[in-house]
Write a protein that holds these residues in place. Sequence first.
Motif, PDB file in Angstrom:
ATOM      1  N   ASN A 297      61.086 -65.690 -11.069  1.00 24.01           N
ATOM      2  CA  ASN A 297      61.927 -65.586  -9.865  1.00 24.01           C
ATOM      3  C   ASN A 297      60.969 -65.441  -8.693  1.00 24.01           C
ATOM      4  OD1 ASN A 297      63.724 -65.018  -7.838  1.00 24.01           O
ATOM      5  ND2 ASN A 297      64.512 -63.130  -8.730  1.00 24.01           N
ATOM      6  N   THR A 298      60.329 -66.529  -8.329  1.00 26.40           N
ATOM      7  CA  THR A 298      59.206 -66.496  -7.403  1.00 26.40           C
ATOM      8  C   THR A 298      59.539 -67.180  -6.083  1.00 26.40           C
ATOM      9  OG1 THR A 298      57.645 -66.554  -9.259  1.00 26.40           O
ATOM     10  CG2 THR A 298      56.778 -67.133  -7.090  1.00 26.40           C
ATOM     11  N   LYS A 299      59.105 -66.550  -4.967  1.00 24.33           N
ATOM     12  CA  LYS A 299      59.176 -67.156  -3.646  1.00 24.33           C
ATOM     13  C   LYS A 299      57.777 -67.166  -3.044  1.00 24.33           C
ATOM     14  CE  LYS A 299      62.748 -66.482  -0.958  1.00 24.33           C
ATOM     15  NZ  LYS A 299      63.761 -65.819  -0.072  1.00 24.33           N
ATOM     16  N   ILE A 300      57.391 -68.322  -2.507  1.00 22.24           N
ATOM     17  CA  ILE A 300      56.042 -68.477  -1.951  1.00 22.24           C
ATOM     18  C   ILE A 300      56.145 -68.978  -0.517  1.00 22.24           C
ATOM     19  CG2 ILE A 300      53.768 -69.552  -2.245  1.00 22.24           C
ATOM     20  CD1 ILE A 300      54.562 -70.104  -5.174  1.00 22.24           C
ATOM     21  N   THR A 322      52.164 -79.802  -5.728  1.00 28.71           N
ATOM     22  CA  THR A 322      51.791 -79.553  -7.122  1.00 28.71           C
ATOM     23  C   THR A 322      52.824 -78.670  -7.806  1.00 28.71           C
ATOM     24  OG1 THR A 322      49.441 -79.736  -6.538  1.00 28.71           O
ATOM     25  CG2 THR A 322      49.962 -78.709  -8.651  1.00 28.71           C
ATOM     26  N   ILE A 323      53.278 -77.644  -7.102  1.00 22.82           N
ATOM     27  CA  ILE A 323      54.313 -76.771  -7.662  1.00 22.82           C
ATOM     28  C   ILE A 323      55.600 -77.561  -7.911  1.00 22.82           C
ATOM     29  CG2 ILE A 323      55.826 -74.807  -7.169  1.00 22.82           C
ATOM     30  CD1 ILE A 323      53.427 -73.568  -5.647  1.00 22.82           C
ATOM     31  N   GLU A 324      55.993 -78.354  -6.926  1.00 24.38           N
ATOM     32  CA  GLU A 324      57.247 -79.108  -7.054  1.00 24.38           C
ATOM     33  C   GLU A 324      57.165 -80.196  -8.108  1.00 24.38           C
ATOM     34  OE1 GLU A 324      57.919 -80.333  -3.030  1.00 24.38           O
ATOM     35  OE2 GLU A 324      58.938 -78.452  -2.484  1.00 24.38           O
ATOM     36  N   SER A 325      55.957 -80.682  -8.389  1.00 27.23           N
ATOM     37  CA  SER A 325      55.799 -81.729  -9.411  1.00 27.23           C
ATOM     38  C   SER A 325      56.079 -81.212 -10.813  1.00 27.23           C
ATOM     39  CB  SER A 325      54.376 -82.302  -9.357  1.00 27.23           C
ATOM     40  OG  SER A 325      53.423 -81.366  -9.844  1.00 27.23           O
ATOM     41  N   GLN A 326      56.136 -79.895 -10.974  1.00 30.10           N
ATOM     42  CA  GLN A 326      56.422 -79.316 -12.285  1.00 30.10           C
ATOM     43  C   GLN A 326      57.924 -79.269 -12.568  1.00 30.10           C
ATOM     44  OE1 GLN A 326      53.581 -78.668 -14.276  1.00 30.10           O
ATOM     45  NE2 GLN A 326      52.894 -79.811 -12.452  1.00 30.10           N
ATOM     46  N   TRP A 328      60.324 -77.260 -11.710  1.00 39.30           N
ATOM     47  CA  TRP A 328      61.023 -76.013 -11.971  1.00 39.30           C
ATOM     48  C   TRP A 328      62.256 -75.944 -11.078  1.00 39.30           C
ATOM     49  CZ3 TRP A 328      55.479 -74.627 -11.219  1.00 39.30           C
ATOM     50  CH2 TRP A 328      54.816 -74.452 -12.435  1.00 39.30           C
ATOM     51  N   SER A 329      63.274 -75.262 -11.527  1.00 41.55           N
ATOM     52  CA  SER A 329      64.472 -75.105 -10.696  1.00 41.55           C
ATOM     53  C   SER A 329      64.181 -74.138  -9.561  1.00 41.55           C
ATOM     54  CB  SER A 329      65.628 -74.577 -11.549  1.00 41.55           C
ATOM     55  OG  SER A 329      65.384 -73.230 -11.931  1.00 41.55           O
ATOM     56  N   THR A 330      64.979 -74.217  -8.503  1.00 40.79           N
ATOM     57  CA  THR A 330      64.790 -73.311  -7.370  1.00 40.79           C
ATOM     58  C   THR A 330      65.109 -71.867  -7.738  1.00 40.79           C
ATOM     59  OG1 THR A 330      67.031 -73.839  -6.604  1.00 40.79           O
ATOM     60  CG2 THR A 330      65.201 -75.069  -5.608  1.00 40.79           C
ATOM     61  N   ASP A 331      65.804 -71.662  -8.846  1.00 43.22           N
ATOM     62  CA  ASP A 331      66.022 -70.295  -9.327  1.00 43.22           C
ATOM     63  C   ASP A 331      64.717 -69.682  -9.810  1.00 43.22           C
ATOM     64  OD1 ASP A 331      68.701 -70.474  -8.808  1.00 43.22           O
ATOM     65  OD2 ASP A 331      69.248 -71.057 -10.844  1.00 43.22           O
ATOM     66  N   LYS A 332      63.820 -70.525 -10.280  1.00 44.05           N
ATOM     67  CA  LYS A 332      62.533 -70.049 -10.789  1.00 44.05           C
ATOM     68  C   LYS A 332      61.479 -69.953  -9.696  1.00 44.05           C
ATOM     69  CE  LYS A 332      62.876 -71.413 -15.650  1.00 44.05           C
ATOM     70  NZ  LYS A 332      62.733 -70.038 -16.147  1.00 44.05           N
TER      71      LYS A 332
END
Length: 363
Positions: A297-300, A322-326, A328-332
């Motif tokens: 549950n991360t916000k950067i 790079t993060i978005e290329s993985q 992950w859902s916005t919940d994560k």
Amino acid sequence: MSNRTLLSLELATPEDDEKPVYLAGNFCDWYPDLTEFEMEKVGKGKYRFNFSPDKNLPEKIEYKYTRGGWDFVELDSYGNSPANRVITKKQGSIKDYVPFWREDGSTASITQLMPKVQVVSESFTIPQLGTTRAIHILLPSDYEQNTDKRYPVLYMQDAQNLYGEGSDYGNWEIDKRLSLLAKQGKGDVIIVAIDHGDKDRFKEYSPYTVEKKGKGMGMKYANFIVRTLKPYIDKNYRTKPEAQFTGIGGSSMGGLISLYAGLMYPETIGRMMVFSPSLWVSTKIYFDITEFFSPINTKIYLYAGGKESGAMIPGVKKIKETIESQHWSTDKVDVKLSLDSRGEHTEKRWGEEFAKAIAWLFY
């Protein structure tokens, strides 16, 4: 005599004293204290100015409010200098609001809402590095009164540059900015301010080995924050210990180690304030994102300025990509990118971004 209808400006501000308020703009060569453009006080914290119908005004009127000089200019709700106000029409009434004013060149503050600065230790032991460090804590103004209340925590690097008188490098003035956030109901955050290691700053904040600078000790430093310092703070202060209420932040090398610590310990650190990170140290940070980061549950909050280096904005954009290329859902994981084409690599600029980051990360 002109037939143009009067253009009037009406200003409201919480400040109410005997200091006059002036208009400064492109219609007066931006002089901040001309008697001709002094506003009329019409009530408590209320002012009005009527442009003469004979005044030759530019097609696009740009202006700001001052209290007699540029060291006393209007500020926005975060304590920053706002963009010029713009009017394209030349008639009617314009209503404006100024929440805060610069005072003698300093960031505005609200005395009764200033955080309480305490010493955690002048020589807190860092067993992972075999050294000690001064650590201070900034407690919300209501901490001692609301004894049942618990607070999120942000662990910040380079404490010497963050509050009070700052250092020779500058001052973020986070103590003043937290008081302005408190006025908005967004200042209930504990700040743990960790002094940097002076001559050891680079290697302590670097997770990677750099030729000519030696082996980085950032992994051990991140471990210290998570395994040693955070348990101590959680035990001795009224914190919300969960990851979604625990953040880490810094700029430059402090931004790099904050990003790294958040990547390595997402189960403990769920909020990252990463300003102008020293990505030049190693491209391995991108590898660490893809191979080791497992957000829960991360916000950067990422910030970069265009006047820092040619690689700063592209590098920070690449972090987000790079993060978005993985996938992950916005919940994560949720990433906010803030870019300023005119932003410089300075404590002052990072201080201006601080309040916006706090508001986004914790509220």
